[in-house]
Design a protein around this motif. Structure first.
Motif, PDB file in Angstrom:
ATOM      1  N   ALA A   1      32.521  28.359  66.576  1.00 27.63           N
ATOM      2  CA  ALA A   1      32.799  29.770  66.297  1.00 27.63           C
ATOM      3  C   ALA A   1      33.506  29.936  64.957  1.00 27.63           C
ATOM      4  O   ALA A   1      33.224  30.868  64.200  1.00 27.63           O
ATOM      5  N   ALA A   2      34.431  29.040  64.667  1.00 25.32           N
ATOM      6  CA  ALA A   2      35.144  29.106  63.389  1.00 25.32           C
ATOM      7  C   ALA A   2      34.188  28.892  62.219  1.00 25.32           C
ATOM      8  O   ALA A   2      34.334  29.511  61.164  1.00 25.32           O
TER       9      ALA A   2
ATOM     10  N   ASP B   1      36.270  32.658  62.904  1.00 29.52           N
ATOM     11  CA  ASP B   1      37.204  33.101  63.945  1.00 29.52           C
ATOM     12  C   ASP B   1      36.945  32.259  65.192  1.00 29.52           C
ATOM     13  O   ASP B   1      35.953  32.463  65.905  1.00 29.52           O
ATOM     14  N   SER B   2      37.828  31.299  65.447  1.00 27.78           N
ATOM     15  CA  SER B   2      37.620  30.389  66.577  1.00 27.78           C
ATOM     16  C   SER B   2      37.687  31.083  67.931  1.00 27.78           C
ATOM     17  O   SER B   2      37.154  30.577  68.921  1.00 27.78           O
ATOM     18  N   THR B   3      38.337  32.255  67.999  1.00 25.09           N
ATOM     19  CA  THR B   3      38.466  32.963  69.283  1.00 25.09           C
ATOM     20  C   THR B   3      37.147  33.590  69.730  1.00 25.09           C
ATOM     21  O   THR B   3      37.049  34.097  70.850  1.00 25.09           O
ATOM     22  N   ARG B   4      36.132  33.559  68.870  1.00 24.12           N
ATOM     23  CA  ARG B   4      34.834  34.148  69.208  1.00 24.12           C
ATOM     24  C   ARG B   4      33.949  33.178  70.002  1.00 24.12           C
ATOM     25  O   ARG B   4      32.769  33.452  70.223  1.00 24.12           O
ATOM     26  N   TRP B   5      34.504  32.061  70.457  1.00 23.27           N
ATOM     27  CA  TRP B   5      33.691  31.058  71.137  1.00 23.27           C
ATOM     28  C   TRP B   5      33.053  31.588  72.422  1.00 23.27           C
ATOM     29  O   TRP B   5      31.999  31.103  72.847  1.00 23.27           O
ATOM     30  N   ARG B   6      33.672  32.605  73.021  1.00 24.59           N
ATOM     31  CA  ARG B   6      33.109  33.147  74.268  1.00 24.59           C
ATOM     32  C   ARG B   6      31.757  33.817  74.051  1.00 24.59           C
ATOM     33  O   ARG B   6      30.924  33.853  74.959  1.00 24.59           O
TER      34      ARG B   6
ATOM     35  N   GLY C   1      32.376  15.267  69.204  1.00 21.46           N
ATOM     36  CA  GLY C   1      33.729  15.782  69.084  1.00 21.46           C
ATOM     37  C   GLY C   1      33.804  17.255  68.721  1.00 21.46           C
ATOM     38  O   GLY C   1      34.903  17.795  68.554  1.00 21.46           O
ATOM     39  N   GLU C   2      32.653  17.919  68.624  1.00 20.57           N
ATOM     40  CA  GLU C   2      32.637  19.330  68.245  1.00 20.57           C
ATOM     41  C   GLU C   2      32.806  20.204  69.483  1.00 20.57           C
ATOM     42  O   GLU C   2      32.204  19.947  70.529  1.00 20.57           O
ATOM     43  N   THR C   3      33.609  21.232  69.386  1.00 24.60           N
ATOM     44  CA  THR C   3      33.875  22.146  70.494  1.00 24.60           C
ATOM     45  C   THR C   3      33.397  23.545  70.127  1.00 24.60           C
ATOM     46  O   THR C   3      33.127  23.850  68.963  1.00 24.60           O
ATOM     47  N   LEU C   4      33.315  24.410  71.146  1.00 27.23           N
ATOM     48  CA  LEU C   4      32.819  25.764  70.906  1.00 27.23           C
ATOM     49  C   LEU C   4      33.710  26.545  69.955  1.00 27.23           C
ATOM     50  O   LEU C   4      33.225  27.349  69.156  1.00 27.23           O
ATOM     51  N   ASP C   5      35.027  26.338  70.036  1.00 20.74           N
ATOM     52  CA  ASP C   5      35.905  27.079  69.130  1.00 20.74           C
ATOM     53  C   ASP C   5      35.697  26.645  67.680  1.00 20.74           C
ATOM     54  O   ASP C   5      35.792  27.469  66.758  1.00 20.74           O
ATOM     55  N   ARG C   6      35.378  25.376  67.463  1.00 18.17           N
ATOM     56  CA  ARG C   6      35.091  24.914  66.099  1.00 18.17           C
ATOM     57  C   ARG C   6      33.769  25.495  65.600  1.00 18.17           C
ATOM     58  O   ARG C   6      33.639  25.842  64.422  1.00 18.17           O
TER      59      ARG C   6
END
Length: 225
Positions: free
Chosen positions: A183-184, A189-194, A176-181
């Protein structure tokens, strides 16, 4: 009188964060780097003018001696760790089982203040040179050629007196973990997932499976103008 310090041991660090220690430090390292140039037609001239096309991946070649005669252990325990570096690992970032897309891991060579670029094991030759009476291998020589995995500005070996490379963090993706999580968690900062997606060649973030290993790069340093 101060006792001499113990020699620093060289090691390989894998994409999964595993450290493979060298039993003996290499006697020499060979670095190769080349560029591609194209000759333009020069009728009537003695030599054409060359035009730069692209740089080629750097390589680092080294030979390792693996010897277990002191303890009588099987030296294949150590040679198999090197051979595993050429095996495809479907759990690495960017893998896609549905598309049958996978790759072996990249590695880094470290020896004291010397650090290599991220590289894949392009070639490995293992030669067993000494055996026990029952045929168990006790000594081997491993010749490795590491090839640059991605474009990096630094030379194949970096000395931190001029540039200190940071060992990247490796994160295993949970259920259930995503890249934005992710990054956070690491950047607040979740927007750093890129940044994480680009570092791991992730095309579709939603296609990542639990258990995938992700390299968490350092945030770029902002330079004042």
């Amino acid at each position: 009188m101060t006792a001499p310090s113990a020699p620093v041991k060289a090691f390989l660090r894998t994409e999964q964060g595993v450290q493979i220690n060298c039993l003996f430090n290499p006697a020499e390292l060979t670095i190769t780097k080349s560029n591609t140039w194209q000759a333009s037609e020069n009728k009537g001239g003695n030599a054409p003018e060359l035009r730069f096309q692209a740089g080629q991946s750097g390589t680092l070649a080294l030979s390792l001696t693996l010897d277990t005669t002191a303890d009588g252990g099987d030296v294949t325990v150590h040679t198999n760790k090197l051979l595993d570096l050429l095996k495809v690992d479907p759990g690495l970032a960017g893998s896609d089982r549905q598309r049958n897309k996978a790759r072996p891991p990249w590695v880094e060579f470290h020896w004291g203040k010397l650090h290599s670029f991220k590289a894949i094991v392009e070639r490995l030759q293992v030669k067993f040179t000494y055996f026990a009476s029952d045929g168990m291998p006790l000594r081997a020589k491993a010749d490795l050629t590491l090839k640059q995995y991605k474009d990096e500005a630094e030379l194949p070996l970096q000395n931190p007196t001029s540039h200190t490379p940071t060992l990247d963090t490796v994160h295993r993706l949970g259920h259930g973990e995503t890249l934005d999580r992710v990054a956070a968690r690491y950047y607040a900062d979740s927007t750093r997932w890129r940044l994480i997606a680009a570092e791991n060649d992730v095309v579709d973030p939603l296609a990542l499976e639990p258990g995938a290993l992700l390299v968490i790069p350092e945030l770029p340093v902002r330079r004042r103008g």
